[in-house]
Design a protein around this motif. Structure first.
Motif, PDB file in Angstrom:
ATOM      1  N   TYR A 195       3.711  -5.047  -0.515  1.00  0.00           N
ATOM      2  CA  TYR A 195       4.747  -5.303  -1.521  1.00  0.00           C
ATOM      3  C   TYR A 195       4.405  -4.628  -2.843  1.00  0.00           C
ATOM      4  CZ  TYR A 195       7.641  -8.607   1.063  1.00  0.00           C
ATOM      5  OH  TYR A 195       8.506  -9.164   1.954  1.00  0.00           O
ATOM      6  N   LYS A 198       5.375  -1.180  -3.383  1.00  0.00           N
ATOM      7  CA  LYS A 198       6.756  -0.925  -3.776  1.00  0.00           C
ATOM      8  C   LYS A 198       6.918  -0.844  -5.293  1.00  0.00           C
ATOM      9  CE  LYS A 198       8.640  -3.210   0.319  1.00  0.00           C
ATOM     10  NZ  LYS A 198       9.478  -4.307   0.842  1.00  0.00           N
ATOM     11  N   LYS A 200       6.884   0.905  -8.805  1.00  0.00           N
ATOM     12  CA  LYS A 200       7.326   2.279  -9.040  1.00  0.00           C
ATOM     13  C   LYS A 200       6.523   2.926 -10.158  1.00  0.00           C
ATOM     14  CE  LYS A 200      11.964   0.960  -7.573  1.00  0.00           C
ATOM     15  NZ  LYS A 200      13.385   0.836  -7.957  1.00  0.00           N
TER      16      LYS A 200
END
Length: 483
Positions: A195, A198, A200
């Motif tokens: 997770y 993910k 950015k």
């Protein structure tokens, strides 16, 4: 029947002529040597010949009609004979009788001696057979006693090995349960790492949370590996235990079968119904051991089982220590990771608030730049019609004929007007492009701010979700294999 001393070539009924050779004159030598007589009722058999080359001798007709004074017909001998059969003498007859008597006496004496020896031999062999049968029965009884002793030893060791194997299987199940319990925390830690992947751009920071998560995953995997290897060792030991158990069971079953067979053989009698001839069985040696190797085999099986039990006890102790150590280490790392998560969530929330304030200022500047661009576009649009008029005039003046194509003042003015308007349009368009570039820069900054805000929001959401997933962690009893 034939008379002794005569042949079947003799003629008793008169002259007989040969069908192949001419008649021969009778010889006196044969006639004088042997005298033959007619036998009443005897007929000459003409079907048999001693040789094809020897024929009967004809007798003169005048001699057939002469009779002797005694009234017996005269004996007619063949003129020629190939041979005469020899006769036994009385001396030969007496010798043959005496030899026959001596042979019979010797046979009777040998038969009597043989009968006496046979009776004695039968008694000796009967006694030997009985003694051998009793010895075999005694040996079978001793063998059954030896089998019973080793059977009791095998049964005791087999029961002890079964208990130890059951305890070892329980330890293996605890290790497997602990490994299964680690699957949940390990999966959560890995999901947290996934997770957090993910996140950015700039938020993909190798921060303390990630370091603690990686360490937590390593700790969990290391503990899993330790417990798994220990479970594998226990599994291998269980295989060894089962091999030892199988050897004991097989040995016990073989000894039980052997005891049953020997007991059956022990109970056999000469009057038993199940006995029969098996010719040649004594020549077949199907044995594969001697008493020393037989006892050594069972002793080795028991020793292997004892060695397997000792290894099992050591492995169970190692499993208990490993379970307690790994559970404590995992709990400590779990607490450290949660503290790092809480600190990182606070930092991300503060950065998100600052970016949102800067975004509001960028939006105000974008509105003003958009108004400037709209005014520049209107000014450029207004310059297009004068340019069209000037260029249309120049095109129209190119259609003048011949010498009328003069570069006069209108021509020069129109050319100057076109260049001037075109320069004005280029300047306005350049300024419009700069305004658009500025607007684009502002939009980019706005987009970056929005993106950064979304990144921070995403990171904040991810960390919060990770914390929600990490609310559940196995208790210490479950970590050490108790369900």
């Amino acid at each position: 029947m034939e008379f002794l001393g005569t042949t079947q070539v003799a003629s008793y009924c008169g002259s007989r002529k040969s069908c192949l050779f001419p008649d021969l004159a009778p010889t006196s030598t044969t006639k004088d040597t042997y005298q033959s007589y007619y036998l009443p009722g005897y007929r000459h058999l003409c079907s048999w010949r001693p040789s094809l080359l020897h024929k009967v001798v004809s007798v003169p007709p005048d001699s057939d009609n002469q009779f002797n004074p005694s009234g017996r017909p005269p004996t007619i001998l063949p003129a020629l004979r190939s041979s005469l059969h020899a006769r036994y003498s009385p001396r030969d007859w007496h010798h043959a009788t005496a030899a026959q008597l001596r042979g019979s006496e010797a046979s009777r004496y040998c038969a009597g001696r043989m009968n006496t020896d046979s009776m004695r031999l039968m008694q000796d062999k009967d006694q030997l057979t009985y003694q051998m049968q009793e010895d075999s029965k005694r040996n079978l009884g001793q063998r059954m006693s030896n089998i019973d002793f080793w059977r009791s030893e095998l049964i005791y060791e087999l029961e002890s090995l079964l208990k130890e194997t059951q305890a070892l299987e329980t330890a293996k199940k605890r290790l497997e349960c602990a490994v299964d319990e680690l699957q949940g925390p390990l999966k959560i830690a890995l999901e947290c790492l996934y997770y957090r992947e993910k996140r950015k751009e700039i938020d993909l920071v190798h921060d303390d949370v990630e370091k603690n998560l990686i360490k937590e995953v390593d700790v969990f995997k290391e503990c899993q590996e330790i417990l798994t290897k220990l479970a594998q060792k226990i599994g291998q030991q269980l295989e060894i235990n089962r091999d030892a158990q199988h050897a004991l069971e097989q040995d016990l079953a073989d000894k039980t079968s052997a005891h049953f067979i020997d007991e059956k053989c022990f109970n056999l009698r000469n009057t038993s119904d199940s006995i029969a001839f098996y010719h040649g069985v004594e020549k077949v040696d199907g044995t594969i051991s001697v008493p020393a190797t037989w006892a050594k085999f069972s002793e080795n099986n028991i020793r292997n089982a004892q060695h397997a039990r000792a290894n099992s006890v050591k492995l169970r102790e190692d499993a208990e220590v490993a379970l307690e150590t790994t559970s404590e280490e995992m709990w400590n790392q779990y607490v450290s990771t949660n503290l790092a998560f809480n600190k990182r969530i606070a930092e991300v929330a503060d950065a998100k608030n600052k970016l949102q304030a800067q975004l509001a200022k960028i939006l105000q500047e974008i509105f003003q730049t958009e108004d400037t661009i709209m005014l520049l576009e209107r000014s450029i649009k207004a310059k297009e019609y004068p340019l069209k008029v000037a260029q249309t005039r120049l095109v129209g003046r190119t259609n003048r004929p011949n010498m009328e194509l003069c570069r006069d003042a209108p021509q020069l003015q129109l050319v100057t007007e076109v260049y001037t308007i075109d320069d004005t349009l280029q300047t306005l368009k350049q300024r419009l492009q700069e305004a658009r570039d500025t607007l684009q820069m502002l939009m980019v900054n706005k987009s970056k701010l929005e993106h950064d805000i979304s990144v921070k929001a995403n990171s904040f959401f991810i960390d919060r979700k990770c914390m929600d997933m990490r609310k559940v962690f196995p208790s210490t009893p479950r970590l050490i294999g108790y369900t």
